[in-house]
Design a protein around this motif. Structure first.
Motif, PDB file in Angstrom:
ATOM      1  N   LYS A 249      21.377 -92.029  70.981  1.00 46.43           N
ATOM      2  CA  LYS A 249      21.940 -91.143  70.313  1.00 46.43           C
ATOM      3  C   LYS A 249      23.537 -91.609  69.652  1.00 46.43           C
ATOM      4  CE  LYS A 249      23.605 -86.130  70.358  1.00 46.43           C
ATOM      5  NZ  LYS A 249      24.716 -86.335  69.713  1.00 46.43           N
ATOM      6  N   THR A 250      24.231 -92.531  70.396  1.00 47.75           N
ATOM      7  CA  THR A 250      25.189 -93.249  70.214  1.00 47.75           C
ATOM      8  C   THR A 250      25.393 -94.141  69.048  1.00 47.75           C
ATOM      9  OG1 THR A 250      26.096 -93.041  72.469  1.00 47.75           O
ATOM     10  CG2 THR A 250      27.052 -94.620  70.647  1.00 47.75           C
ATOM     11  N   VAL A 251      23.929 -94.826  68.756  1.00 46.65           N
ATOM     12  CA  VAL A 251      23.695 -95.762  67.663  1.00 46.65           C
ATOM     13  C   VAL A 251      23.210 -94.938  66.356  1.00 46.65           C
ATOM     14  CG1 VAL A 251      22.161 -97.338  66.921  1.00 46.65           C
ATOM     15  CG2 VAL A 251      23.107 -97.715  69.103  1.00 46.65           C
ATOM     16  N   PHE A 252      22.409 -93.959  66.720  1.00 46.74           N
ATOM     17  CA  PHE A 252      21.965 -92.961  65.621  1.00 46.74           C
ATOM     18  C   PHE A 252      22.832 -92.442  65.040  1.00 46.74           C
ATOM     19  CE2 PHE A 252      20.211 -89.208  63.750  1.00 46.74           C
ATOM     20  CZ  PHE A 252      19.338 -89.782  62.764  1.00 46.74           C
ATOM     21  N   ASP A 253      24.026 -91.808  65.672  1.00 47.95           N
ATOM     22  CA  ASP A 253      24.933 -90.681  65.335  1.00 47.95           C
ATOM     23  C   ASP A 253      25.969 -91.600  64.336  1.00 47.95           C
ATOM     24  OD1 ASP A 253      24.167 -88.635  66.507  1.00 47.95           O
ATOM     25  OD2 ASP A 253      25.637 -88.702  68.008  1.00 47.95           O
ATOM     26  N   GLU A 254      26.134 -93.071  64.683  1.00 47.02           N
ATOM     27  CA  GLU A 254      26.809 -93.786  63.918  1.00 47.02           C
ATOM     28  C   GLU A 254      26.311 -94.215  62.544  1.00 47.02           C
ATOM     29  OE1 GLU A 254      27.578 -97.480  65.884  1.00 47.02           O
ATOM     30  OE2 GLU A 254      28.935 -96.663  67.382  1.00 47.02           O
ATOM     31  N   ILE A 255      24.801 -94.457  62.520  1.00 48.67           N
ATOM     32  CA  ILE A 255      24.351 -94.544  61.105  1.00 48.67           C
ATOM     33  C   ILE A 255      24.397 -93.307  60.332  1.00 48.67           C
ATOM     34  CG2 ILE A 255      21.901 -95.066  60.228  1.00 48.67           C
ATOM     35  CD1 ILE A 255      21.451 -96.750  62.551  1.00 48.67           C
ATOM     36  N   ALA A 256      23.920 -92.105  61.052  1.00 46.32           N
ATOM     37  CA  ALA A 256      23.737 -90.992  60.206  1.00 46.32           C
ATOM     38  C   ALA A 256      25.150 -90.424  59.651  1.00 46.32           C
ATOM     39  CB  ALA A 256      23.251 -89.613  61.220  1.00 46.32           C
ATOM     40  N   ASP A 257      26.176 -90.644  60.364  1.00 46.58           N
ATOM     41  CA  ASP A 257      27.659 -90.360  59.912  1.00 46.58           C
ATOM     42  C   ASP A 257      27.816 -90.823  58.730  1.00 46.58           C
ATOM     43  OD1 ASP A 257      30.048 -89.231  60.321  1.00 46.58           O
ATOM     44  OD2 ASP A 257      30.991 -90.935  60.633  1.00 46.58           O
ATOM     45  N   VAL A 258      27.367 -92.275  58.417  1.00 42.92           N
ATOM     46  CA  VAL A 258      27.645 -92.985  57.163  1.00 42.92           C
ATOM     47  C   VAL A 258      26.503 -92.399  56.177  1.00 42.92           C
ATOM     48  CG1 VAL A 258      27.295 -95.275  55.863  1.00 42.92           C
ATOM     49  CG2 VAL A 258      28.465 -95.152  58.254  1.00 42.92           C
ATOM     50  N   VAL A 259      25.303 -92.321  56.569  1.00 40.92           N
ATOM     51  CA  VAL A 259      24.427 -91.976  55.296  1.00 40.92           C
ATOM     52  C   VAL A 259      24.563 -90.741  55.142  1.00 40.92           C
ATOM     53  CG1 VAL A 259      21.759 -91.274  55.407  1.00 40.92           C
ATOM     54  CG2 VAL A 259      22.586 -93.214  56.543  1.00 40.92           C
ATOM     55  N   ASN A 260      24.742 -89.636  55.881  1.00 36.67           N
ATOM     56  CA  ASN A 260      24.946 -87.992  55.482  1.00 36.67           C
ATOM     57  C   ASN A 260      26.115 -87.890  54.776  1.00 36.67           C
ATOM     58  OD1 ASN A 260      22.792 -87.692  56.939  1.00 36.67           O
ATOM     59  ND2 ASN A 260      24.067 -87.048  58.902  1.00 36.67           N
ATOM     60  N   SER A 261      27.301 -88.923  54.675  1.00 32.59           N
ATOM     61  CA  SER A 261      28.336 -88.872  53.829  1.00 32.59           C
ATOM     62  C   SER A 261      28.236 -89.746  52.253  1.00 32.59           C
ATOM     63  CB  SER A 261      29.784 -89.492  54.636  1.00 32.59           C
ATOM     64  OG  SER A 261      29.476 -90.853  54.631  1.00 32.59           O
ATOM     65  N   THR A 262      27.148 -90.334  52.221  1.00 41.71           N
ATOM     66  CA  THR A 262      26.797 -91.165  51.174  1.00 41.71           C
ATOM     67  C   THR A 262      26.285 -90.310  49.858  1.00 41.71           C
ATOM     68  OG1 THR A 262      26.052 -92.843  52.369  1.00 41.71           O
ATOM     69  CG2 THR A 262      25.468 -93.129  50.301  1.00 41.71           C
ATOM     70  N   LYS A 263      27.056 -90.693  48.693  1.00 43.89           N
ATOM     71  CA  LYS A 263      26.573 -90.158  47.346  1.00 43.89           C
ATOM     72  C   LYS A 263      26.207 -91.154  46.759  1.00 43.89           C
ATOM     73  CE  LYS A 263      28.042 -87.405  43.774  1.00 43.89           C
ATOM     74  NZ  LYS A 263      29.313 -86.797  42.740  1.00 43.89           N
ATOM     75  N   ILE A 264      24.928 -91.257  46.067  1.00 39.45           N
ATOM     76  CA  ILE A 264      24.555 -92.350  45.116  1.00 39.45           C
ATOM     77  C   ILE A 264      24.520 -91.709  43.675  1.00 39.45           C
ATOM     78  CG2 ILE A 264      22.866 -93.960  44.433  1.00 39.45           C
ATOM     79  CD1 ILE A 264      21.975 -93.914  47.366  1.00 39.45           C
ATOM     80  N   ASP A 265      25.534 -92.046  42.767  1.00 40.42           N
ATOM     81  CA  ASP A 265      25.540 -92.065  41.337  1.00 40.42           C
ATOM     82  C   ASP A 265      24.786 -92.946  40.564  1.00 40.42           C
ATOM     83  OD1 ASP A 265      26.915 -89.448  41.583  1.00 40.42           O
ATOM     84  OD2 ASP A 265      28.594 -90.634  42.107  1.00 40.42           O
ATOM     85  N   ALA A 266      24.160 -92.643  39.601  1.00 41.09           N
ATOM     86  CA  ALA A 266      23.598 -93.636  38.668  1.00 41.09           C
ATOM     87  C   ALA A 266      23.525 -93.091  37.239  1.00 41.09           C
ATOM     88  CB  ALA A 266      22.201 -93.697  38.942  1.00 41.09           C
ATOM     89  N   ALA A 267      23.755 -94.014  36.282  1.00 38.13           N
ATOM     90  CA  ALA A 267      23.384 -93.708  34.965  1.00 38.13           C
ATOM     91  C   ALA A 267      22.455 -94.750  34.173  1.00 38.13           C
ATOM     92  CB  ALA A 267      24.618 -93.694  34.132  1.00 38.13           C
ATOM     93  N   SER A 268      21.262 -94.484  33.520  1.00 34.20           N
ATOM     94  CA  SER A 268      20.488 -95.445  33.218  1.00 34.20           C
ATOM     95  C   SER A 268      20.015 -95.196  31.675  1.00 34.20           C
ATOM     96  CB  SER A 268      19.002 -95.148  33.900  1.00 34.20           C
ATOM     97  OG  SER A 268      19.370 -95.522  35.250  1.00 34.20           O
TER      98      SER A 268
END
Length: 590
Positions: A249-268
Motif C-alpha cells: 500500500k505504501t508503494v502503491f499510494d506513492e504511485i497513485a498520488d502522482v498518477v491521480n494528480s496528472t493531467k495530460i494535454d495535447a494538441a495535434s
C-alpha cells in the motif's frame, strides 16, 4: 547488449501510443456551483453542449426552481424546435421580453403548451413536477398510465391530482422522472433546474437499432477519408487499490498520488494525401503532475507511395530529461528515428496493402452493423443522446450525440454472443481468411508466410475447437469483474456534415489479482494454487474528451529543421548510454 532495432521499435510503439492519446481531452465544469453537485455530470454535459446557457452574471443556479419560460427554452433546444408562431398569451409579448416571446413562440408552434384558462402563460412562475411530466408525456406521445404499479408505490400517490396522474404514470414507467429518497413523487412541488436537466437528459437518451445508428457507422467510416484535421484536449487517469499489505500500500499510494494528480494535454494536427500513402503529423504534449512538468512535441513524416518506404519520427527532448543526457549529447534538441530506404519491392506495394486493408475494414463494418441490431435488442448498447448546439462562422448548427455504453456483464455477453455467431458466419470466416492471405502475400519472412497460409487453409476446420475453448474461457471469467462501476461509456458527436467532431467518455477497469490469476491458470489448464500468490484489487479509471476540428481545412505541418548539431539518432543515444553505463561500472569497481 543494447539492440538498436529493438530500441527503435519500442520508441515507435511509444510514439504511436502518444499520437493515439493526443486527441483526448476532458471538460470539467469550472463553476463552483456545478462542481460537486449531485447532478454535476449532467449539468456539465448540458453546459458543454450549449443546451444550458446560464444567466448574464455567468451563474447557472442549478438548485433554483426553474420558471416556465426557462423550461420551454431547454425543451426547445434539446428537441431543436426552432419554428415560431404567434403564442397568443395575454402575458407574453416581444415588447415585454423578446427572449421569453421567442421561446414561448417555438413551444406553441411545436404544440406542447396550452397555457391557462384565463389566457395567460405565466412565463415567470415556477413550473411544477406534474406540469413537467405532462409536457414530456405530450411531446413523447407516451401511453397514459394512471394505474402504474410504480406510481401506486409512492407514499403520496393519493395526493396526485387526477388530471396529471396518467402522464405522471407514463413518465415514471419510462424512467424519465423518479421520486425522492423519501419515496414521494411530489406532483405539486416546484422542480429545480438540475432536476429538469436530469429528467430531459433521460428523455433525450434513446436506444437505437443498427439502422437508426447508421449515421454513427457512416461517420466512423468517414473519419478514414479525412485529409486534414486538428484535435485538442486532455486525459485524466485515476488509480485505486484495496486489499494490499502495508508495504504494498505504501508503494502503491506513492504511485497513485502522482498518477491521480496528472493531467495530460495535447494538441495535434495531421495532413494526408488522397490515397493515404503520405502522412505528416505533429503533436504537442504536456503532462503536469505533482513535482514535474513534461512538455514535448512529436513529428511524424511517412511516405509509402513508392517502392521505398520513408518513415521519420522526431521527438523534441523534454527539458526535464535534457539534463540527464550523456555529456556528448548535451544541447541536442531532437531525437530522430529514421527508417528511410527500406525496400518494399519484396513485400508488395504499400498502396495496394492500404487499399486491401480499407476494403477489409469496410466489409468488417458491414458485419458489425448486422450484429449490432441483435446486440441492441438484447442489451441496448447504442443510444441517441440528443443534440449539441454548434456555433459556426455561418451561424448555429446542430450535431447529434451517439453513445455506446457497456458494463461488465453486457461486455462479456456481447463478446461471447458475437464471437460465437461470427465464428459460424461464412461471410466473416471468408473475411478473416482473406485478411490472412493478404498478410501472407505482403510477408517477406518465408516461415511467417507459410504459417499464415496454413492458418488460413485450416480456419474453417478449427471452428468447433475454437468455439469450445473460447466458451470455456468466458465461463471461467464470468465470476471475475473486469469492468468497474462506471463501465465503458463513449459519446460520439456527429455534425451535420457527417463527421465525428467530439469523442467523450470514461472507462473503468478492475484487476482482482487473485481471481484473475486463478482464472488465467484455469484457462491455461494449469494447476490452480490453493492460496493465491498475488492479492489486491486494482481500479483504473480513464476520463477523456476529444475535440476534432478544422476537418479538411487549411492545415500545415512543418517538420523541424534537423542538423547534426541540434539532433541525435537512436544509434547515437544507445551508444552514449552504453558508454556512460560502462564508465559508471568502472568507477564502481575502482
Amino acid at each position: 547488449m543494447i539492440n538498436n532495432q529493438k530500441v527503435k521499435k519500442l520508441l515507435s510503439v511509444f510514439l504511436s501510443v502518444v499520437l493515439a492519446l493526443s486527441s483526448f481531452s476532458i471538460v470539467f465544469a469550472e463553476s463552483s456551483e456545478i462542481r460537486g453537485h449531485w447532478a454535476e455530470k449532467q449539468l456539465g454535459d448540458w453546459i458543454d453542449r450549449g443546451l444550458m446557457t446560464g444567466y448574464l452574471d455567468g451563474s447557472y443556479k442549478p438548485n433554483n426552481n426553474i420558471t416556465r419560460s426557462e423550461f420551454v427554452a431547454l425543451v426547445n433546444r434539446i428537441y431543436q424546435f426552432d419554428e415560431k408562431t404567434e403564442p397568443g398569451f395575454t402575458d407574453v409579448s416581444a415588447e415585454a421580453n423578446q427572449w421569453v416571446y421567442d421561446e414561448v413562440s417555438k413551444a406553441k408552434k411545436a404544440g406542447y403548451i396550452n397555457g391557462f384558462v384565463d389566457g395567460s402563460f405565466k412565463p415567470n412562475d415556477s413550473i411544477t413536477r406534474q406540469e413537467v411530466a405532462a409536457i414530456i408525456s405530450r411531446i413523447e406521445k407516451l401511453e397514459p398510465n394512471p394505474d402504474s404499479e410504480i406510481l401506486k408505490n409512492y407514499v403520496d400517490a393519493n395526493d396526485i391530482p387526477e388530471w396529471s396522474k396518467a402522464d405522471i404514470g407514463a413518465v415514471v414507467v419510462k424512467g424519465y422522472m423518479r421520486g425522492t429518497p423519501e419515496n414521494q413523487f411530489k406532483a405539486l412541488a416546484q422542480i429545480t433546474r438540475a432536476e429538469v436537466v436530469t429528467a430531459l437528459d433521460r428523455v433525450a437518451t434513446k436506444d437505437l437499432t443498427a439502422a437508426d445508428a447508421k449515421p454513427l457507422f457512416d461517420a466512423i467510416r468517414k473519419q478514414q477519408e479525412i485529409k486534414t484535421m486538428e484535435s485538442k484536449g486532455s486525459l485524466y487517469l485515476a488509480l485505486k487499490a484495496d486489499g494490499l499489505s502495508e508495504e504494498e500500500k505504501t508503494v502503491f499510494d506513492e504511485i497513485a498520488d502522482v498518477v491521480n494528480s496528472t493531467k495530460i494535454d495535447a494538441a495535434s494536427k495531421a495532413v494526408m494525401n488522397d490515397d493515404g500513402t503520405k502522412v505528416t503529423a505533429e503533436t504537442s504534449l504536456s503532462a503536469k503532475a505533482k513535482g514535474f512538468d513534461v512538455n514535448t512535441t512529436i513529428w511524424v513524416d511517412m511516405d509509402m507511395s513508392g517502392d521505398t518506404q520513408k518513415l521519420t519520427e522526431v521527438v523534441k527532448v523534454p527539458e526535464i530529461l535534457a539534463g540527464f543526457m550523456p555529456e556528448e549529447l548535451q544541447g541536442k534538441e531532437y531525437l530522430v528515428i529514421d527508417d528511410q530506404g527500406a525496400n518494399q519491392s519484396n513485400a508488395g506495394n504499400p498502396k495496394e496493402l492500404m487499399e486491401a486493408s480499407k476494403k477489409l475494414q469496410d466489409s468488417m463494418m458491414k458485419i458489425i452493423e448486422r450484429y449490432m441490431d441483435e446486440a441492441n435488442t438484447d442489451f441496448g448498447i447504442v443510444k441517441d443522446r440528443g443534440i449539441k448546439v454548434i456555433n459556426t462562422s455561418e451561424g448555429k448548427d446542430y450535431a447529434r450525440i451517439y453513445q455506446i455504453r457497456l458494463d461488465d456483464a453486457i461486455l462479456k455477453a456481447v463478446i461471447k454472443n458475437s464471437v460465437n455467431d461470427l465464428a459460424q458466419d461464412k461471410d466473416f470466416i471468408k473475411l478473416v481468411k482473406e485478411y490472412m492471405l493478404m498478410m501472407a502475400e505482403f510477408e517477406t519472412n518465408p516461415e511467417v508466410k507459410a504459417e499464415l497460409e496454413k492458418a488460413a487453409a485450416e480456419l474453417e476446420n478449427n471452428t468447433d475447437a475454437f468455439i469450445a475453448s473460447f466458451n470455456k474461457a468466458m465461463d471461467i471469467l464470468d465470476d471475475v469483474t473486469l469492468i468497474g462501476q462506471r463501465g465503458i461509456v463513449i459519446d460520439y458527436t456527429v455534425n451535420s456534415q457527417g463527421y465525428i467532431i467530439n469523442e467523450k467518455g470514461n472507462a473503468d477497469f478492475v484487476v482482482d489479482a487473485a481471481k484473475l490469476g486463478k482464472a488465467i491458470a484455469e484457462i491455461a489448464g494449469e494447476t490452480v494454487a490453493e492460496e493465491p500468490t498475488t492479492a489486491g484489487v486494482y481500479s483504473i479509471g480513464i476520463d477523456f474528451d476529444t475535440d476534432i476540428f478544422n476537418i479538411n481545412g487549411d492545415v500545415k505541418v512543418e517538420m523541424p529543421t534537423i542538423t547534426k548539431e541540434n539532433s541525435m539518432t537512436v544509434e547515437e543515444l544507445v551508444a552514449a548510454l552504453a558508454a556512460q553505463a560502462e564508465a559508471n561500472q568502472d568507477d564502481t569497481i575502482e
